[in-house]
Every structure is written in C-alpha cells, then in structure tokens.
Design a protein around this motif. Structure first.
Motif, PDB file in Angstrom:
ATOM      1  N   GLN A  52       0.839  -1.199   0.000  1.00 40.23           N
ATOM      2  CA  GLN A  52       0.000   0.000   0.000  1.00 40.23           C
ATOM      3  C   GLN A  52       0.873   1.248   0.000  1.00 40.23           C
ATOM      4  OE1 GLN A  52      -3.032   0.227   3.022  1.00 40.23           O
ATOM      5  NE2 GLN A  52      -3.427   2.381   2.618  1.00 40.23           N
ATOM      6  N   GLY A  53       1.931   1.238   0.784  1.00 42.43           N
ATOM      7  CA  GLY A  53       2.852   2.373   0.812  1.00 42.43           C
ATOM      8  C   GLY A  53       3.512   2.592  -0.540  1.00 42.43           C
ATOM      9  N   VAL A  54       3.909   1.511  -1.191  1.00 41.92           N
ATOM     10  CA  VAL A  54       4.513   1.613  -2.524  1.00 41.92           C
ATOM     11  C   VAL A  54       3.502   2.180  -3.512  1.00 41.92           C
ATOM     12  CG1 VAL A  54       5.431   0.273  -4.462  1.00 41.92           C
ATOM     13  CG2 VAL A  54       6.241  -0.172  -2.148  1.00 41.92           C
ATOM     14  N   ASP A  55       2.258   1.688  -3.467  1.00 42.90           N
ATOM     15  CA  ASP A  55       1.217   2.197  -4.366  1.00 42.90           C
ATOM     16  C   ASP A  55       0.954   3.680  -4.143  1.00 42.90           C
ATOM     17  OD1 ASP A  55       0.946  -0.326  -5.468  1.00 42.90           O
ATOM     18  OD2 ASP A  55      -0.871  -0.821  -4.326  1.00 42.90           O
ATOM     19  N   GLU A  56       0.908   4.093  -2.881  1.00 46.38           N
ATOM     20  CA  GLU A  56       0.665   5.506  -2.581  1.00 46.38           C
ATOM     21  C   GLU A  56       1.838   6.376  -3.030  1.00 46.38           C
ATOM     22  OE1 GLU A  56      -0.410   5.801   1.562  1.00 46.38           O
ATOM     23  OE2 GLU A  56      -2.216   4.593   1.253  1.00 46.38           O
ATOM     24  N   ALA A  57       3.057   5.890  -2.844  1.00 46.87           N
ATOM     25  CA  ALA A  57       4.231   6.634  -3.291  1.00 46.87           C
ATOM     26  C   ALA A  57       4.237   6.746  -4.813  1.00 46.87           C
ATOM     27  CB  ALA A  57       5.516   5.965  -2.801  1.00 46.87           C
ATOM     28  N   GLU A  58       3.896   5.659  -5.486  1.00 45.19           N
ATOM     29  CA  GLU A  58       3.847   5.691  -6.953  1.00 45.19           C
ATOM     30  C   GLU A  58       2.813   6.693  -7.445  1.00 45.19           C
ATOM     31  OE1 GLU A  58       3.187   2.749 -10.788  1.00 45.19           O
ATOM     32  OE2 GLU A  58       2.539   2.071  -8.807  1.00 45.19           O
ATOM     33  N   ALA A  59       1.629   6.694  -6.846  1.00 45.84           N
ATOM     34  CA  ALA A  59       0.582   7.642  -7.234  1.00 45.84           C
ATOM     35  C   ALA A  59       1.043   9.073  -7.001  1.00 45.84           C
ATOM     36  CB  ALA A  59      -0.705   7.353  -6.464  1.00 45.84           C
ATOM     37  N   TYR A  60       1.712   9.312  -5.883  1.00 44.18           N
ATOM     38  CA  TYR A  60       2.209  10.650  -5.564  1.00 44.18           C
ATOM     39  C   TYR A  60       3.208  11.115  -6.621  1.00 44.18           C
ATOM     40  CZ  TYR A  60       4.892  14.293  -3.202  1.00 44.18           C
ATOM     41  OH  TYR A  60       5.556  15.461  -2.906  1.00 44.18           O
ATOM     42  N   PHE A  61       4.179  10.259  -6.938  1.00 43.98           N
ATOM     43  CA  PHE A  61       5.205  10.653  -7.903  1.00 43.98           C
ATOM     44  C   PHE A  61       4.648  10.755  -9.319  1.00 43.98           C
ATOM     45  CE2 PHE A  61       8.111   9.296  -4.492  1.00 43.98           C
ATOM     46  CZ  PHE A  61       8.846  10.474  -4.393  1.00 43.98           C
ATOM     47  N   ARG A  62       3.680   9.917  -9.667  1.00 45.28           N
ATOM     48  CA  ARG A  62       3.047  10.045 -10.990  1.00 45.28           C
ATOM     49  C   ARG A  62       2.335  11.391 -11.116  1.00 45.28           C
ATOM     50  NH1 ARG A  62       3.146   5.805 -14.328  1.00 45.28           N
ATOM     51  NH2 ARG A  62       3.603   3.761 -13.448  1.00 45.28           N
ATOM     52  N   ALA A  63       1.652  11.797 -10.045  1.00 48.57           N
ATOM     53  CA  ALA A  63       0.965  13.097 -10.063  1.00 48.57           C
ATOM     54  C   ALA A  63       1.975  14.228 -10.209  1.00 48.57           C
ATOM     55  CB  ALA A  63       0.134  13.268  -8.798  1.00 48.57           C
ATOM     56  N   LYS A  64       3.108  14.119  -9.526  1.00 50.76           N
ATOM     57  CA  LYS A  64       4.137  15.155  -9.634  1.00 50.76           C
ATOM     58  C   LYS A  64       4.750  15.184 -11.032  1.00 50.76           C
ATOM     59  CE  LYS A  64       3.877  16.780  -5.538  1.00 50.76           C
ATOM     60  NZ  LYS A  64       3.305  18.117  -5.333  1.00 50.76           N
ATOM     61  N   ILE A  65       4.960  14.012 -11.625  1.00 47.01           N
ATOM     62  CA  ILE A  65       5.532  13.946 -12.968  1.00 47.01           C
ATOM     63  C   ILE A  65       4.562  14.528 -13.990  1.00 47.01           C
ATOM     64  CG2 ILE A  65       6.186  12.337 -14.826  1.00 47.01           C
ATOM     65  CD1 ILE A  65       7.488  10.616 -12.591  1.00 47.01           C
ATOM     66  N   GLU A  66       3.268  14.230 -13.835  1.00 49.95           N
ATOM     67  CA  GLU A  66       2.268  14.772 -14.751  1.00 49.95           C
ATOM     68  C   GLU A  66       2.219  16.286 -14.686  1.00 49.95           C
ATOM     69  OE1 GLU A  66      -1.402  12.801 -13.898  1.00 49.95           O
ATOM     70  OE2 GLU A  66      -0.634  10.857 -14.556  1.00 49.95           O
ATOM     71  N   ASP A  67       2.494  16.865 -13.533  1.00 48.73           N
ATOM     72  CA  ASP A  67       2.453  18.315 -13.352  1.00 48.73           C
ATOM     73  C   ASP A  67       3.807  18.960 -13.633  1.00 48.73           C
ATOM     74  OD1 ASP A  67       1.144  20.737 -12.664  1.00 48.73           O
ATOM     75  OD2 ASP A  67       2.091  20.668 -10.688  1.00 48.73           O
ATOM     76  N   LEU A  68       4.802  18.170 -13.976  1.00 51.12           N
ATOM     77  CA  LEU A  68       6.153  18.684 -14.179  1.00 51.12           C
ATOM     78  C   LEU A  68       6.197  19.743 -15.272  1.00 51.12           C
ATOM     79  CD1 LEU A  68       9.060  18.416 -13.208  1.00 51.12           C
ATOM     80  CD2 LEU A  68       9.388  16.620 -14.914  1.00 51.12           C
ATOM     81  N   LYS A  69       5.543  19.473 -16.385  1.00 50.19           N
ATOM     82  CA  LYS A  69       5.540  20.443 -17.479  1.00 50.19           C
ATOM     83  C   LYS A  69       4.901  21.761 -17.035  1.00 50.19           C
ATOM     84  CE  LYS A  69       4.500  20.982 -22.327  1.00 50.19           C
ATOM     85  NZ  LYS A  69       3.964  20.378 -23.547  1.00 50.19           N
ATOM     86  N   GLY A  70       3.805  21.696 -16.328  1.00 51.74           N
ATOM     87  CA  GLY A  70       3.136  22.899 -15.854  1.00 51.74           C
ATOM     88  C   GLY A  70       3.984  23.659 -14.841  1.00 51.74           C
ATOM     89  N   ALA A  71       4.722  22.943 -14.019  1.00 52.24           N
ATOM     90  CA  ALA A  71       5.540  23.590 -13.005  1.00 52.24           C
ATOM     91  C   ALA A  71       6.792  24.221 -13.606  1.00 52.24           C
ATOM     92  CB  ALA A  71       5.947  22.569 -11.938  1.00 52.24           C
ATOM     93  N   CYS A  72       7.276  23.676 -14.707  1.00 51.91           N
ATOM     94  CA  CYS A  72       8.525  24.149 -15.300  1.00 51.91           C
ATOM     95  C   CYS A  72       8.302  25.004 -16.548  1.00 51.91           C
ATOM     96  CB  CYS A  72       9.419  22.959 -15.678  1.00 51.91           C
ATOM     97  SG  CYS A  72       9.919  21.966 -14.266  1.00 51.91           S
TER      98      CYS A  72
END
Length: 77
Positions: A52-72
C-alpha cells in the motif's frame, strides 16, 4: 516478503503488545506469545502495508511527474 524486525524493535514492541492485549482483552500474555503475535502480523500484514505504501508513493510521484511540465513551463513572450 516478511518484514524483518530487529532485536531492539522487538524489545520495544513486545511490552506494547502485552499492554494492548491486557487492556483490550483483559488477558495477560508472556513475551513468547507477544513475539509470536508480532511475527505473525509482520508476516501476514506487513507485505500488505508495504505494498500500500509503494502504491501511494507511486501515485504521488506520478501526479508530480504529470504536473512537471506545468511547473517548469515558461511562456514565450
């Protein structure tokens, strides 16, 4: 993959399990029974919590990666 529990962690956890069993069920258990309970939960529930921790970490990082273009992104002038 069972979770490994160090001697120090076990030494701290055994009294907590004994106290919990005493307070919740009004049963006194010895160190050996508390150790068996801890080992059982580490074996049976530990992998579920880990996954569950791995799944939550993956979801968190996927969300950050998806927003990477918008943030940069810098608009051209």
């Amino acid at each position: 993959m069972p979770i490994e529990i160090s001697k120090d962690q076990m030494a701290c956890t055994i009294p907590a399990v004994q106290q919990f069993i005493q307070e919740e069920f009004e049963i006194e258990i010895g160190e050996l029974k508390a150790r068996f309970l801890i080992e059982f939960f580490a074996k049976e529930i530990g992998p579920l919590a880990f996954n569950q921790g791995v799944d939550e970490a993956e979801a968190y990082f996927r969300a950050k990666i998806e927003d990477l273009k918008g943030a940069c992104f810098e608009p051209k002038e």
